[in-house]
Design a protein around this motif. Sequence first.
Motif, mmCIF file in Angstrom:
data_model
loop_
_atom_site.group_PDB
_atom_site.id
_atom_site.type_symbol
_atom_site.label_atom_id
_atom_site.label_comp_id
_atom_site.label_asym_id
_atom_site.label_seq_id
_atom_site.Cartn_x
_atom_site.Cartn_y
_atom_site.Cartn_z
ATOM 1 N N ASN A 214 45.794 -132.584 44.653
ATOM 2 C CA ASN A 214 45.632 -131.577 43.611
ATOM 3 C C ASN A 214 44.415 -130.740 43.995
ATOM 4 O O ASN A 214 43.294 -131.237 43.960
ATOM 5 C CB ASN A 214 45.419 -132.272 42.265
ATOM 6 C CG ASN A 214 45.151 -131.267 41.154
ATOM 7 O OD1 ASN A 214 45.117 -130.051 41.393
ATOM 8 N ND2 ASN A 214 44.956 -131.766 39.952
ATOM 9 N N PRO A 215 44.603 -129.477 44.376
ATOM 10 C CA PRO A 215 43.475 -128.693 44.894
ATOM 11 C C PRO A 215 42.376 -128.461 43.859
ATOM 12 O O PRO A 215 41.270 -128.058 44.215
ATOM 13 C CB PRO A 215 44.123 -127.371 45.330
ATOM 14 C CG PRO A 215 45.423 -127.302 44.602
ATOM 15 C CD PRO A 215 45.865 -128.704 44.360
ATOM 16 N N ALA A 216 42.690 -128.746 42.587
ATOM 17 C CA ALA A 216 41.633 -128.640 41.569
ATOM 18 C C ALA A 216 40.653 -129.810 41.695
ATOM 19 O O ALA A 216 39.522 -129.732 41.223
ATOM 20 C CB ALA A 216 42.248 -128.633 40.172
ATOM 21 N N GLU A 217 41.103 -130.866 42.350
ATOM 22 C CA GLU A 217 40.260 -132.072 42.447
ATOM 23 C C GLU A 217 39.724 -132.343 43.850
ATOM 24 O O GLU A 217 38.662 -132.928 44.012
ATOM 25 C CB GLU A 217 41.063 -133.303 41.986
ATOM 26 C CG GLU A 217 41.335 -133.301 40.498
ATOM 27 C CD GLU A 217 42.377 -134.336 40.096
ATOM 28 O OE1 GLU A 217 42.902 -135.043 40.994
ATOM 29 O OE2 GLU A 217 42.676 -134.424 38.896
ATOM 30 N N ALA A 218 40.499 -131.963 44.870
ATOM 31 C CA ALA A 218 40.074 -132.286 46.239
ATOM 32 C C ALA A 218 40.567 -131.222 47.205
ATOM 33 O O ALA A 218 41.535 -130.509 46.925
ATOM 34 C CB ALA A 218 40.636 -133.645 46.641
ATOM 35 N N SER A 219 39.887 -131.135 48.351
ATOM 36 C CA SER A 219 40.300 -130.147 49.352
ATOM 37 C C SER A 219 41.435 -130.698 50.208
ATOM 38 O O SER A 219 41.342 -131.799 50.735
ATOM 39 C CB SER A 219 39.117 -129.798 50.260
ATOM 40 O OG SER A 219 39.611 -129.167 51.429
ATOM 41 N N PRO A 220 42.517 -129.928 50.344
ATOM 42 C CA PRO A 220 43.604 -130.386 51.233
ATOM 43 C C PRO A 220 43.177 -130.411 52.698
ATOM 44 O O PRO A 220 43.808 -131.071 53.509
ATOM 45 C CB PRO A 220 44.705 -129.338 51.008
ATOM 46 C CG PRO A 220 44.024 -128.145 50.435
ATOM 47 C CD PRO A 220 42.830 -128.645 49.697
ATOM 48 N N PHE A 221 42.075 -129.693 53.012
ATOM 49 C CA PHE A 221 41.686 -129.565 54.421
ATOM 50 C C PHE A 221 40.912 -130.775 54.935
ATOM 51 O O PHE A 221 40.727 -130.936 56.130
ATOM 52 C CB PHE A 221 40.872 -128.283 54.624
ATOM 53 C CG PHE A 221 41.591 -127.073 54.103
ATOM 54 C CD1 PHE A 221 42.789 -126.671 54.677
ATOM 55 C CD2 PHE A 221 41.103 -126.358 53.008
ATOM 56 C CE1 PHE A 221 43.484 -125.571 54.199
ATOM 57 C CE2 PHE A 221 41.781 -125.254 52.529
ATOM 58 C CZ PHE A 221 42.978 -124.863 53.113
ATOM 59 N N THR A 222 40.426 -131.605 53.992
ATOM 60 C CA THR A 222 39.679 -132.780 54.439
ATOM 61 C C THR A 222 40.402 -134.069 54.072
ATOM 62 O O THR A 222 39.878 -135.166 54.273
ATOM 63 C CB THR A 222 38.258 -132.791 53.821
ATOM 64 O OG1 THR A 222 38.386 -132.575 52.409
ATOM 65 C CG2 THR A 222 37.402 -131.691 54.405
ATOM 66 N N ILE A 228 37.472 -129.650 63.268
ATOM 67 C CA ILE A 228 36.033 -129.484 63.049
ATOM 68 C C ILE A 228 35.831 -128.623 61.805
ATOM 69 O O ILE A 228 36.326 -127.499 61.747
ATOM 70 C CB ILE A 228 35.379 -128.791 64.270
ATOM 71 C CG1 ILE A 228 35.777 -129.534 65.552
ATOM 72 C CG2 ILE A 228 33.886 -128.706 64.115
ATOM 73 C CD1 ILE A 228 35.518 -128.736 66.818
ATOM 74 N N THR A 229 35.147 -129.187 60.819
ATOM 75 C CA THR A 229 35.018 -128.442 59.574
ATOM 76 C C THR A 229 33.733 -127.620 59.505
ATOM 77 O O THR A 229 33.644 -126.689 58.717
ATOM 78 C CB THR A 229 35.066 -129.396 58.364
ATOM 79 O OG1 THR A 229 34.180 -130.475 58.623
ATOM 80 C CG2 THR A 229 36.466 -129.935 58.135
ATOM 81 N N PRO A 266 40.146 -128.010 71.223
ATOM 82 C CA PRO A 266 39.632 -128.784 70.077
ATOM 83 C C PRO A 266 40.767 -129.066 69.100
ATOM 84 O O PRO A 266 41.675 -128.242 68.936
ATOM 85 C CB PRO A 266 38.610 -127.834 69.441
ATOM 86 C CG PRO A 266 38.310 -126.795 70.463
ATOM 87 C CD PRO A 266 39.486 -126.707 71.366
ATOM 88 N N LYS A 267 40.731 -130.235 68.475
ATOM 89 C CA LYS A 267 41.767 -130.621 67.514
ATOM 90 C C LYS A 267 41.753 -129.627 66.341
ATOM 91 O O LYS A 267 40.697 -129.214 65.885
ATOM 92 C CB LYS A 267 41.439 -132.034 67.003
ATOM 93 C CG LYS A 267 42.522 -132.668 66.145
ATOM 94 C CD LYS A 267 42.081 -134.098 65.788
ATOM 95 C CE LYS A 267 42.845 -134.673 64.622
ATOM 96 N NZ LYS A 267 44.220 -135.017 64.881
ATOM 97 N N HIS A 268 42.934 -129.241 65.913
ATOM 98 C CA HIS A 268 43.001 -128.304 64.780
ATOM 99 C C HIS A 268 44.297 -128.528 64.012
ATOM 100 O O HIS A 268 45.306 -128.932 64.590
ATOM 101 C CB HIS A 268 42.946 -126.856 65.283
ATOM 102 C CG HIS A 268 44.140 -126.487 66.114
ATOM 103 N ND1 HIS A 268 45.289 -125.984 65.554
ATOM 104 C CD2 HIS A 268 44.382 -126.586 67.441
ATOM 105 C CE1 HIS A 268 46.187 -125.777 66.511
ATOM 106 N NE2 HIS A 268 45.661 -126.145 67.663
ATOM 107 N N PRO A 269 44.275 -128.289 62.706
ATOM 108 C CA PRO A 269 45.509 -128.449 61.929
ATOM 109 C C PRO A 269 46.372 -127.189 61.968
ATOM 110 O O PRO A 269 45.912 -126.128 62.386
ATOM 111 C CB PRO A 269 44.988 -128.668 60.508
ATOM 112 C CG PRO A 269 43.721 -127.874 60.459
ATOM 113 C CD PRO A 269 43.131 -127.912 61.848
ATOM 114 N N SER A 292 41.931 -123.419 63.207
ATOM 115 C CA SER A 292 43.193 -123.695 62.510
ATOM 116 C C SER A 292 44.229 -122.622 62.814
ATOM 117 O O SER A 292 43.900 -121.441 62.959
ATOM 118 C CB SER A 292 42.976 -123.701 60.988
ATOM 119 O OG SER A 292 42.241 -124.829 60.604
ATOM 120 N N ARG A 293 45.466 -123.050 62.862
ATOM 121 C CA ARG A 293 46.572 -122.098 62.918
ATOM 122 C C ARG A 293 47.127 -121.979 61.503
ATOM 123 O O ARG A 293 47.438 -122.990 60.875
ATOM 124 C CB ARG A 293 47.656 -122.595 63.870
ATOM 125 C CG ARG A 293 48.829 -121.633 63.996
ATOM 126 C CD ARG A 293 49.796 -122.087 65.071
ATOM 127 N NE ARG A 293 49.113 -122.193 66.346
ATOM 128 C CZ ARG A 293 49.310 -123.174 67.220
ATOM 129 N NH1 ARG A 293 50.150 -124.127 66.968
ATOM 130 N NH2 ARG A 293 48.640 -123.192 68.350
#
Length: 391
Positions: A214-222, A228-229, A266-269, A292-293
């Motif tokens: 739920n993006p209101a509660e947590a970041s989908p990216f992490t 690399i963030t 580098p690793k990327h989503p 990221s792509r």
Amino acid sequence: MKAVFCQNAQFNVADLPEPVPGPGQVRIKVLRCGICGSDLHARHGIDSWADMAVKSGYDGFGRSSEQIVFGHEFCGEITEYGPDCRRRTSTGKPIVALPLLRGSKGVNALGFSAHAPGAYAEQMLVSEPLMLPVPNGLTPEVASLTEPMTVSLHAVRRGEVNKKTVAIVIGCGPVGLGVILMLKAKGVQAIVASDYSPGRRALAKACGADVVVNPAEASPFTARRSGITKMSNALNLAVTTLDKLGRLPIGWWHAMRLFEALGVRPKHPVIFECVGVPGVIASIIEGAPLFSRVVVVGMGDGAHQFSPFVACKKEIDLRFVGTYSPLEFRDTLHMLADGKVDPRPLITGTVGLEGVEGAFAALRDPETHAKILIDPYASEPGLAAQKLNAA
Ligand SMILES: [Zn+2]
């Protein structure tokens, strides 16, 4: 024949003349037709799409003042061949077709043009060369999802994912859910799905998402380690790598050239934007890991704003998808027929032609519906809805 046309944003159930197939055309009895997000948009926004279509060189797009029969996601049964047809599939057999119709007014988009009435009708015309027989006794319900699932397959292919890719799907409407299904079919092992709606998150799970957020509660990216963030980490990595390579007996540039040749990066989503609302691309660019792509599948027509500075510094690879190839359409049909993809969780209701108006209203609530199908021969207008379970 009975059909539903849209004019000045109003739906009308009407008796229209049965279409007569011209050269290279085939008349089909419509078995099922999916209601697409594009149809929802076209009801009120078809003029702005028509204006944009003119800019890209197509002037056959419908206008709100015209009578437009929507419906480009369909499965039907051959009832009559026009002249000059090859007739490779016998009458009465189920088919699907790419949603383009060639006729006296050129080639037009089925379901979005007054010259190519779509499948919100008992009968319609399709182009014979674009028609494919439905294999393996696939049901009309699933076969009618060939078109939207092809959009998803194309998006996933444009994302150039592999099994080890961390895929992040932003927005779990029918498009996002289709992308999740296709990612799963491609063997992608880490699929993160993000949506504000608990109902949609439950569907994302049912379609094969490994993590729902739920993006209101947590970041989908992490939610999964996907890249690399932080810029500082990237800079550190660059210096550390050069430092390590500098200890080799050969020049670091030789080693680096070798890495490049091997495709080491580098690793990327790979992030799929399946919302289509202004602000979403900007928030992805801000939140996404470096390199990221981003594949934009959500096709809204609102104006977007983002600062290239952040996207440049992160080397974000931004891609847009909006079409697909006939080969992808054919492959999707066979993936469905072979059971490699099962899109049935998407189907949340079926209506008759009289129920189209109600279905459009119901689709505004993401908690209840994803894909509603039309059965033009249903005797009841009704909405066989199932309330989605909360995630
Ligand atoms: Zn569609």
